[in-house]
Scaffold this active site. Structure first.
Site, PDB file in Angstrom:
ATOM      1  N   ALA A  72       1.195  -0.951   0.041  1.00 45.48           N
ATOM      2  CA  ALA A  72      -0.022  -0.116  -0.095  1.00 45.48           C
ATOM      3  C   ALA A  72       1.253   1.332  -0.103  1.00 45.48           C
ATOM      4  O   ALA A  72       0.473   2.790  -0.357  1.00 45.48           O
ATOM      5  CB  ALA A  72      -0.795   0.498   1.168  1.00 45.48           C
ATOM      6  N   THR A  73       2.198   0.876   0.505  1.00 45.53           N
ATOM      7  CA  THR A  73       2.772   2.353   0.459  1.00 45.53           C
ATOM      8  C   THR A  73       2.944   3.008  -0.963  1.00 45.53           C
ATOM      9  O   THR A  73       3.478   3.996  -1.299  1.00 45.53           O
ATOM     10  CB  THR A  73       3.857   2.154   1.534  1.00 45.53           C
ATOM     11  OG1 THR A  73       4.436   1.570   2.685  1.00 45.53           O
ATOM     12  CG2 THR A  73       5.021   3.120   1.351  1.00 45.53           C
ATOM     13  N   SER A 200      -3.231  -3.583   0.614  1.00 49.51           N
ATOM     14  CA  SER A 200      -1.897  -3.830   0.744  1.00 49.51           C
ATOM     15  C   SER A 200      -2.315  -5.388   0.849  1.00 49.51           C
ATOM     16  O   SER A 200      -2.786  -6.214   1.826  1.00 49.51           O
ATOM     17  CB  SER A 200      -1.374  -3.577   2.320  1.00 49.51           C
ATOM     18  OG  SER A 200       0.185  -4.273   3.446  1.00 49.51           O
ATOM     19  N   GLY A 201      -1.540  -6.818   0.375  1.00 48.71           N
ATOM     20  CA  GLY A 201      -1.790  -7.997   1.387  1.00 48.71           C
ATOM     21  C   GLY A 201      -1.629  -8.193   2.338  1.00 48.71           C
ATOM     22  O   GLY A 201      -1.978  -8.589   2.861  1.00 48.71           O
ATOM     23  N   CYS A 325       8.172   6.302  17.250  1.00 49.44           N
ATOM     24  CA  CYS A 325       9.379   6.062  17.758  1.00 49.44           C
ATOM     25  C   CYS A 325      10.304   6.894  17.522  1.00 49.44           C
ATOM     26  O   CYS A 325      10.639   6.564  15.758  1.00 49.44           O
ATOM     27  CB  CYS A 325      10.049   5.360  18.345  1.00 49.44           C
ATOM     28  SG  CYS A 325       8.875   4.045  19.843  1.00 49.44           S
TER      29      CYS A 325
HETATM   30  C1  LIG Z   1      -0.113  -1.051   6.105  1.00 48.43           C
HETATM   31  C2  LIG Z   1      -0.645   0.386   5.180  1.00 48.43           C
HETATM   32  C3  LIG Z   1      -0.248   0.738   4.512  1.00 48.43           C
HETATM   33  C4  LIG Z   1       1.285   0.657   4.120  1.00 48.43           C
HETATM   34  O1  LIG Z   1       0.506  -0.593   4.043  1.00 48.43           O
HETATM   35  P1  LIG Z   1       2.621  -1.714   3.383  1.00 48.43           P
HETATM   36  O2  LIG Z   1       1.471  -2.852   2.974  1.00 48.43           O
HETATM   37  O3  LIG Z   1       2.811  -2.128   4.347  1.00 48.43           O
HETATM   38  O4  LIG Z   1       3.535  -0.665   2.395  1.00 48.43           O
HETATM   39  C5  LIG Z   1      -0.681   2.493   4.255  1.00 48.43           C
HETATM   40  N1  LIG Z   1      -2.333   2.377   4.967  1.00 48.43           N
HETATM   41  C6  LIG Z   1      -2.633   1.923   5.534  1.00 48.43           C
HETATM   42  C7  LIG Z   1      -3.610   2.949   6.145  1.00 48.43           C
HETATM   43  C8  LIG Z   1      -1.979   0.702   6.413  1.00 48.43           C
HETATM   44  O5  LIG Z   1      -3.349   0.423   7.412  1.00 48.43           O
END
Ligand SMILES: *Cc1c(COP(=O)(O)O)cnc(C)c1O
Length: 382
Positions: A72-73, A200-201, A325
């Site tokens: 998702a990033t 995100s998987g 942190c």
């Molecule tokens: C976990 C998360 C992300 C990041 O997803 P990744 O697959 O770890 O890069 C982005 N947005 C939200 C809302 C998330 O919970």
């Protein structure tokens, strides 16, 4: 140990993990899905397309609207920078919120350094962005609205349909980060009019390091690629496709299509029980508005208890504080601060998130431990 941090990551469903193994070794389907000259490649491509269909089914969209990414990033980066650079000729204003994931916030901050203007909407006390606020923030030069579906710290749900309508009325692109909602809420892209949706998987019982971006094709959306290379994924996102990761996410999506609603009814029951038991601890306050939150994410503050100290005392319950942190200090959650809850309350916040493998016994054991730790900490300081 009791895992109550499903909002941070989910385990891979064993049924998805089992599928993944067949796409790795010399006896498996390890070929490059871009190889057109032999069966190794064809079989890998077939598996990739089958998985794409499963993710498309979960979103009720077409397969050519699903672009594989690393998570998702990356999906958020591709959506936001991709729209900003492709549409800069029409305007340079972006609307987002102060409660977004860092993948959205930091991308927007970067774009500010590139001459874009960003409005950061503040949520109400329940942690929700109201459609009227979005309407009020729109300008003639607004090219993009990026607002998350379900907040990862409070579980607050945005009214996606209304927000999408507003963006459309103003001729802006609408992106939503649905990393937290894909496993919890129906997402029907034939009904909702969002142009871009990040998944995100590893937030939906698939593996880490894989994600997807829904890119609406009708009308075809202009998107500036952020990774250039072999022209994979219609040139939107180059790079050899990780077949095993894709198969894992695809299977996870297929399972969700079948089981999501029954699973979430069970999680909702457990969440109610969890909340009842937490509220039985003296001076516990809910962060967020339970009426407008997904059941599986619960955020509470124990008055006069530092949650960083609290989690250090927990040996069994794996939960999250929501704080970040940095090298020098512990920063309170930017989400709770944006909700106007104040530093003390943010520093005493605990997020518990439930999911597919959470049991009633998990709830009892973790709340017993948390109750004891809260009492002990209060005895020390009062
Ligand atoms: C976990 C998360 C992300 C990041 O997803 P990744 O697959 O770890 O890069 C982005 N947005 C939200 C809302 C998330 O919970």
């Amino acid at each position: 140990m009791v895992y109550l941090d499903y909002a941070a990551t989910t385990p891979v469903d064993p049924r998805a993990a089992e599928q993944m193994i067949h796409f790795l070794g010399p006896e498996g389907v390890f070929g490059n899905s871009a190889s057109r000259t032999h069966r190794y490649g064809w079989e890998a491509a077939e598996a990739v397309e089958r998985s794409r269909q499963y993710v498309a089914d979960l979103l009720t969209c077409d397969t050519d609207e699903i672009v594989w990414t690393s998570g998702a990033t990356e999906s958020d980066n591709l959506a936001i920078k991709g729209v900003a650079y492709a549409h800069a000729d029409r305007g340079r204003h972006i609307v987002t919120s102060a409660i977004e994931h860092k993948a959205v916030l930091d991308t927007c901050r970067f774009l500010e350094s590139q001459g874009f203007e960003v409005s950061y909407l503040r949520p109400d006390a329940g942690g929700v962005i109201i459609p009227q606020q979005v309407e009020a923030a729109m300008r003639p030069n607004t090219i993009l609205v990026s607002l998350m579906h379900v907040n990862n710290e409070t579980g607050a749900i945005a009214d996606l349909d209304s927000i999408a309508r507003i963006a459309h009325e103003h001729g802006a692109v609408f992106h939503t980060d649905a990393a937290q909602s894909a496993s919890r809420l129906p997402l029907d892209m034939r009904r909702n009019r969002a142009h871009l949706v990040s998944l995100s998987g590893h937030k939906m019982y698939g593996p880490k390091g894989i994600g997807a971006l829904f890119v609406r094709r009708d009308p075809r959306l202009r998107l500036q690629p952020q990774i250039h290379g072999g022209g994979h994924e219609w040139g939107i996102r180059s790079g050899t496709l990780p077949t095993h990761q894709i198969v894992g996410m695809g299977e996870a999506a297929r399972l969700l299509s079948m089981e999501r609603d029954t699973e979430n009814a069970r999680v909702a029951d457990l969440s109610r029980k969890l909340l009842d038991r937490l509220m039985a601890i003296d001076d516990t306050i809910i962060n967020g508005d339970r009426e407008r939150c997904v059941p599986g994410i619960v955020n509470v503050s124990f008055d006069a208890v530092d949650s960083e100290a609290l989690v250090l005392m927990l040996n069994e319950a794996a939960v999250s504080t929501g704080s970040a942190c940095t090298s020098a200090s512990v920063e309170p959650s930017h989400v709770l601060i944006a909700m106007g809850l104040g530093e003390d309350r943010a520093h005493s916040a605990l997020r518990l998130s439930l999911g597919r493998f959470t049991t009633e016994e998990d709830i009892d054991r973790s709340v017993d431990e948390i109750t004891g730790a809260v009492r002990e900490l209060r005895d020390l300081t009062r």
